[in-house]
Design a protein around this motif. Structure first.
Motif, short mmCIF file in Angstrom:
data_model
loop_
_atom_site.label_atom_id
_atom_site.label_comp_id
_atom_site.label_asym_id
_atom_site.label_seq_id
_atom_site.Cartn_x
_atom_site.Cartn_y
_atom_site.Cartn_z
N SER A 42 0.81 -1.22 0.00
CA SER A 42 0.00 0.00 0.00
C SER A 42 0.84 1.27 0.00
CB SER A 42 -0.96 0.00 1.20
OG SER A 42 -0.25 -0.16 2.42
N ARG A 43 1.96 1.26 0.75
CA ARG A 43 2.80 2.47 0.77
C ARG A 43 3.44 2.70 -0.59
NH1 ARG A 43 6.66 1.95 5.84
NH2 ARG A 43 6.26 -0.28 5.58
N LEU A 44 3.85 1.62 -1.22
CA LEU A 44 4.43 1.70 -2.57
C LEU A 44 3.37 2.15 -3.57
CD1 LEU A 44 7.00 1.12 -4.26
CD2 LEU A 44 6.17 -1.22 -4.53
N ALA A 45 2.17 1.61 -3.44
CA ALA A 45 1.08 1.97 -4.35
C ALA A 45 0.72 3.44 -4.26
CB ALA A 45 -0.15 1.11 -4.05
N GLY A 46 0.97 4.05 -3.10
CA GLY A 46 0.65 5.45 -2.91
C GLY A 46 1.40 6.37 -3.86
N THR A 47 2.54 5.91 -4.37
CA THR A 47 3.33 6.76 -5.28
C THR A 47 3.42 6.19 -6.70
OG1 THR A 47 5.39 5.69 -4.53
CG2 THR A 47 4.73 7.75 -3.44
N ILE A 48 3.37 4.85 -6.84
CA ILE A 48 3.51 4.29 -8.18
C ILE A 48 2.22 3.68 -8.71
CG2 ILE A 48 5.95 3.81 -7.75
CD1 ILE A 48 5.28 0.83 -7.62
N GLY A 49 1.18 3.66 -7.88
CA GLY A 49 -0.11 3.14 -8.32
C GLY A 49 -0.30 1.67 -7.98
N ASN A 50 -1.54 1.25 -7.92
CA ASN A 50 -1.86 -0.13 -7.53
C ASN A 50 -1.40 -1.17 -8.54
OD1 ASN A 50 -3.15 0.23 -4.98
ND2 ASN A 50 -4.99 0.97 -6.02
N ASP A 51 -1.50 -0.85 -9.84
CA ASP A 51 -1.08 -1.82 -10.85
C ASP A 51 0.41 -2.11 -10.76
OD1 ASP A 51 -3.66 -1.94 -11.79
OD2 ASP A 51 -3.32 -0.65 -13.53
N ALA A 52 1.21 -1.05 -10.64
CA ALA A 52 2.66 -1.22 -10.55
C ALA A 52 3.04 -1.91 -9.23
CB ALA A 52 3.36 0.13 -10.66
N ALA A 53 2.37 -1.55 -8.15
CA ALA A 53 2.65 -2.17 -6.86
C ALA A 53 2.34 -3.66 -6.90
CB ALA A 53 1.86 -1.49 -5.75
N MET A 54 1.26 -4.02 -7.56
CA MET A 54 0.89 -5.43 -7.73
C MET A 54 1.96 -6.17 -8.51
SD MET A 54 -1.75 -7.46 -7.03
CE MET A 54 -3.11 -8.43 -7.66
N ASN A 55 2.49 -5.52 -9.54
CA ASN A 55 3.55 -6.11 -10.36
C ASN A 55 4.80 -6.35 -9.52
OD1 ASN A 55 4.79 -6.98 -12.79
ND2 ASN A 55 5.73 -4.97 -13.03
N VAL A 56 5.15 -5.38 -8.70
CA VAL A 56 6.32 -5.51 -7.82
C VAL A 56 6.11 -6.68 -6.86
CG1 VAL A 56 7.61 -4.44 -5.94
CG2 VAL A 56 7.01 -3.09 -7.96
N TYR A 57 4.93 -6.76 -6.26
CA TYR A 57 4.71 -7.81 -5.27
C TYR A 57 4.68 -9.20 -5.90
CZ TYR A 57 3.30 -10.04 -0.98
OH TYR A 57 3.29 -10.85 0.14
N LYS A 58 4.16 -9.31 -7.12
CA LYS A 58 4.22 -10.60 -7.82
C LYS A 58 5.66 -11.05 -7.98
CE LYS A 58 -0.03 -10.26 -10.60
NZ LYS A 58 -0.56 -10.09 -11.98
N HIS A 59 6.53 -10.11 -8.33
CA HIS A 59 7.95 -10.43 -8.50
C HIS A 59 8.57 -10.83 -7.16
CE1 HIS A 59 11.80 -10.44 -10.55
NE2 HIS A 59 12.31 -9.67 -9.62
N LEU A 60 8.22 -10.13 -6.09
CA LEU A 60 8.73 -10.47 -4.77
C LEU A 60 8.31 -11.88 -4.36
CD1 LEU A 60 8.07 -7.07 -2.97
CD2 LEU A 60 10.31 -8.16 -3.19
N LEU A 61 7.06 -12.23 -4.64
CA LEU A 61 6.58 -13.58 -4.32
C LEU A 61 7.34 -14.63 -5.10
CD1 LEU A 61 2.68 -13.12 -4.18
CD2 LEU A 61 4.23 -13.40 -2.26
#
Length: 205
Positions: free
Chosen positions: A19-38
């Motif tokens: 959520s903190r990341l999504a606050g600046t790069i948006g939910n779509d990009a944050a979701m992409n980052v978290y998929k990669h982290l997983l």
């Protein structure tokens, strides 16, 4: 000696991850980052010869990045992060595990070797901690439940690590500190190379 690796993961629900990341790069990009982290966390833990228990935040999933045959899948339980981690450790020790390590899914720097080191150092120390650059920690391990480590901690702040170490000192627990690594919680935690990777990857989807 039975060893268990506990992994805390959030379900991939749009608008509810990073959520903190999504606050600046948006939910779509944050979701992409978290998929990669997983995917990264799954890849570095997949072959570890320990009992692996994956704790989901919202619901247990099958046929995802985590092989159903290699990971025991359970739900997190508790009102805050401290309670959820304490319950996870309690569960692991109750099943007869003698060395238990917990990690999250926010650290791209963590490796199979770092986790292996954690288990190795538990043979000589009461507690092993992997400090994060933001003042928290990306890993914690112990040989028996020290419930005090999960109480009266200001979770998700820069005080977490120091408060945890203070409790260890008060309880006379010996501590081994692993290398300091970076969690990815905000845009500033992403290197320029990582930003380019995620932006390119998102455009190609």
């Amino acid at each position: 000696m039975t060893q268990a690796l506990l992994i805390f993961a959030k379900n991939l629900i749009h608008g509810k991850v990073k959520s903190r990341l999504a606050g600046t790069i948006g939910n779509d990009a944050a979701m992409n980052v978290y998929k990669h982290l997983l995917r990264h966390t799954a890849s570095i833990t997949d072959q570890l010869p320990v009992h692996k228990i994956l704790f989901y935040s919202d619901s247990i999933e099958t046929n995802d990045a985590w092989c159903d045959k290699k990971y025991d899948k359970q739900m997190q339980s508790g009102n805050d992060l401290g309670e959820r981690m304490r319950h996870a450790f309690e569960n692991a020790f109750a099943k007869g595990n003698k060395e238990v390590v917990i990690i999250g899914t926010d650290c791209l720097d963590i490796s199979t070797d770092v986790i292996t080191q954690a288990f190795s150092h538990l043979k000589n120390f009461d507690v092993v901690i992997g400090p994060a650059k933001d003042g928290g920690y990306y890993l914690a391990g112990m040989k028996q439940l020290h419930a005090a480590l999960f109480i009266n901690i200001n979770w998700s702040t820069s005080e977490v690590l120091q408060q945890t170490l203070d409790i260890c000192k008060h309880k006379n627990l010996s501590v081994y500190l692993l290398p300091v690594l970076s969690d990815i919680d905000t845009e500033k935690d992403l290197s320029e190379a990582q930003k380019q990777f995620f932006q390119t990857n998102q455009r190609e989807r």
